[in-house]
Write an enzyme that holds these catalytic residues in place. Sequence first.
Site, PDB file in Angstrom:
ATOM      1  N   GLU B 171       0.827  -1.202   0.000  1.00 44.11           N
ATOM      2  CA  GLU B 171       0.000   0.000   0.000  1.00 44.11           C
ATOM      3  C   GLU B 171       0.866   1.258   0.000  1.00 44.11           C
ATOM      4  OE1 GLU B 171      -3.399  -0.625   2.431  1.00 44.11           O
ATOM      5  OE2 GLU B 171      -4.001   1.479   2.358  1.00 44.11           O
ATOM      6  N   GLU B 174       2.121   1.660  -3.469  1.00 46.18           N
ATOM      7  CA  GLU B 174       1.029   2.162  -4.320  1.00 46.18           C
ATOM      8  C   GLU B 174       0.853   3.665  -4.122  1.00 46.18           C
ATOM      9  OE1 GLU B 174      -2.804   0.292  -3.694  1.00 46.18           O
ATOM     10  OE2 GLU B 174      -3.800   1.765  -4.984  1.00 46.18           O
ATOM     11  N   CYS B 196      -8.084  -1.706   4.430  1.00 45.48           N
ATOM     12  CA  CYS B 196      -7.951  -2.822   5.378  1.00 45.48           C
ATOM     13  C   CYS B 196      -9.259  -3.201   6.045  1.00 45.48           C
ATOM     14  CB  CYS B 196      -6.986  -2.449   6.496  1.00 45.48           C
ATOM     15  SG  CYS B 196      -5.391  -1.986   5.899  1.00 45.48           S
ATOM     16  N   LYS B 255     -15.471  -8.963   8.972  1.00 46.79           N
ATOM     17  CA  LYS B 255     -14.484  -9.832   8.323  1.00 46.79           C
ATOM     18  C   LYS B 255     -15.114 -11.143   7.880  1.00 46.79           C
ATOM     19  CE  LYS B 255     -10.530  -7.518   8.338  1.00 46.79           C
ATOM     20  NZ  LYS B 255      -9.781  -7.237   7.091  1.00 46.79           N
ATOM     21  N   GLU B 258     -16.174 -10.352   4.500  1.00 42.71           N
ATOM     22  CA  GLU B 258     -15.016 -10.313   3.610  1.00 42.71           C
ATOM     23  C   GLU B 258     -14.533 -11.722   3.271  1.00 42.71           C
ATOM     24  OE1 GLU B 258     -11.617  -8.147   5.131  1.00 42.71           O
ATOM     25  OE2 GLU B 258     -10.380  -8.724   3.434  1.00 42.71           O
ATOM     26  N   CYS B 401      -9.757  -1.258  15.330  1.00 38.65           N
ATOM     27  CA  CYS B 401     -10.128  -2.669  15.490  1.00 38.65           C
ATOM     28  C   CYS B 401     -10.131  -3.122  16.948  1.00 38.65           C
ATOM     29  CB  CYS B 401      -9.174  -3.573  14.733  1.00 38.65           C
ATOM     30  SG  CYS B 401      -8.778  -3.018  13.092  1.00 38.65           S
TER      31      CYS B 401
END
Lengths: 112, 436
Positions: B171, B174, B196, B255, B258, B401
């Site tokens: 990342e 990028e 994320c 998640k 995901e 989180c």
Amino acid sequence: MIMKRRSFLKACGVMAGYAVLTVNVASEAFAAAMSFVALRQKSVYAADANPKIYTYRKSQDNPMIVKIYNHKDGFLHDGPCGHKSHELLHTHYIDRSAKLAALKAKGYKLSI
Amino acid sequence: MVPADLSAIHPQAEGSMRLVEGVMSRNYAPKDGTDPDKITFVQVDADKCEACGACEEFCATGAIQSINDDGIHQVVDPAACMNCGQCLVNCPYGAIYEGVSFVDELFAKLKDPDTVVVSMPAPSVRYGLGECFGASTGTYVGGKMHAALRKLGFDYIWDTEYAADLTIMEEGTELIQRVKEQGQKDARPLPQFTSCCPGWIKFTETFYPDLMPNLSSCKSPIGMLGPLAKTYGAEETDTKPKKIYTVSIMPCIAKKYEGIRPELNDSGFSDIDATINTRELAYMIKAAGIDFNSLPDQDPDPVLGESTGAATIFGNSGGVMEAALRLAYEVLSGEKLNNPDIKVVRTHEGINTADVNVPNFGVVKVAVASGLKNAAKLCDEVRAGKSPYHFIEIMTCPGGCVNGGGQPLDPEIQASLFRSTVAQINKRFRARKIKA
């Protein structure tokens, strides 16, 4: 019921106590939740700064990261954002707004 | 370490409910190919709902709302729900349950000698798990967590933190590419958003699909570790990839969504086979009769296990940003970053912005948003073309989180119920007095 002066005063005290203590209970509950989160956050930063738990503090210094990107024989030898990375580690996203529009057309009000 | 004996653990009927660390949870593991948008990951038990409306206050999208005159709340449609579970962890009545749980399927895989079960725990799990065994809030139990996973019978103790370090490499690179290509034809837009957080990703796809080009194309750490386990990990350990069963262990409910995204199959298989959260891991450790507190501290297995401090701070709001800056600073300036603490981006709540001076480069403008209501403000700014930032980190759960929907519950929230009940009585008492 006959109430003595003493017990009357005591009852008044208890009620006054509740009245004072329970102002803004909602914001108090929120503050309590954040202090709970703050304790966990504090522990995270303490572990980051503790060399007994983490020898390295930068991703680029992780020996296993150095190994996987090794130009010669690493699994991702063409480097970050290289060809193999794009195949395995990158993705694309899917427009899901039609489902939302359908929901709103049914009359559901959302807050956004 | 000899694995615990799991022979006395038997699966329950699909769809049955059980209590997992104070949260009701439905025994249901979606099969491959199930449309994640049609699954209810979080729902209200109408019999337990007391119509207090706390859930609605904590929901950024309005997916959970009153459905009748009694004020009983429900998630009206899974399409509007980001599966973050903030309603669940903030419900004072324990009225909200989880709709998906892989616990029984995972127990079956752990018992099967032909399946190679791989553990992939997220950073925040190690700051919450101990609370289920009596430790004080936030106690770090990483070493014991790895030992417990080995004791449960996981074959490889790999770690999502390793993939967090990898995420920074991908990342961060990028971001540097995006900054450099500005002004060129087909340049990818700035600001770059982090990718994320699964609640945030679904949020963008649902409410701001026009901003999808701003999302980093990087998978989340778990999205990277899944396919690596079945390719690189399989190679390194000489294991047949089709025997590998990858288990994502998260502080998160989103998640689970995901994990069953059909496009995450780059290993040639489903990249992530099961997703459980911190509460469910604690439940499994207890069900297996493991004495967590007496476990020794153990390290994860090499290759996909080792991690750094930059990886562990992914659990906090502002952590991905700080970890990325620790890389970007060194790459852009060509100099060593002597003090890795970049405290200005650390975020407890709300929106945090900072200008970071990078020698030989200039100013990197960053923003961190904690909570989707704050994310929406930054999204509106980007949509209007008024966003001055290079890089924006978004976390769905306030604080990050560590405060995820899959973490152990805050005992204060249900305790606050007592105080708020007293407050309500007082309020009625006062109202009566004023009337009289």
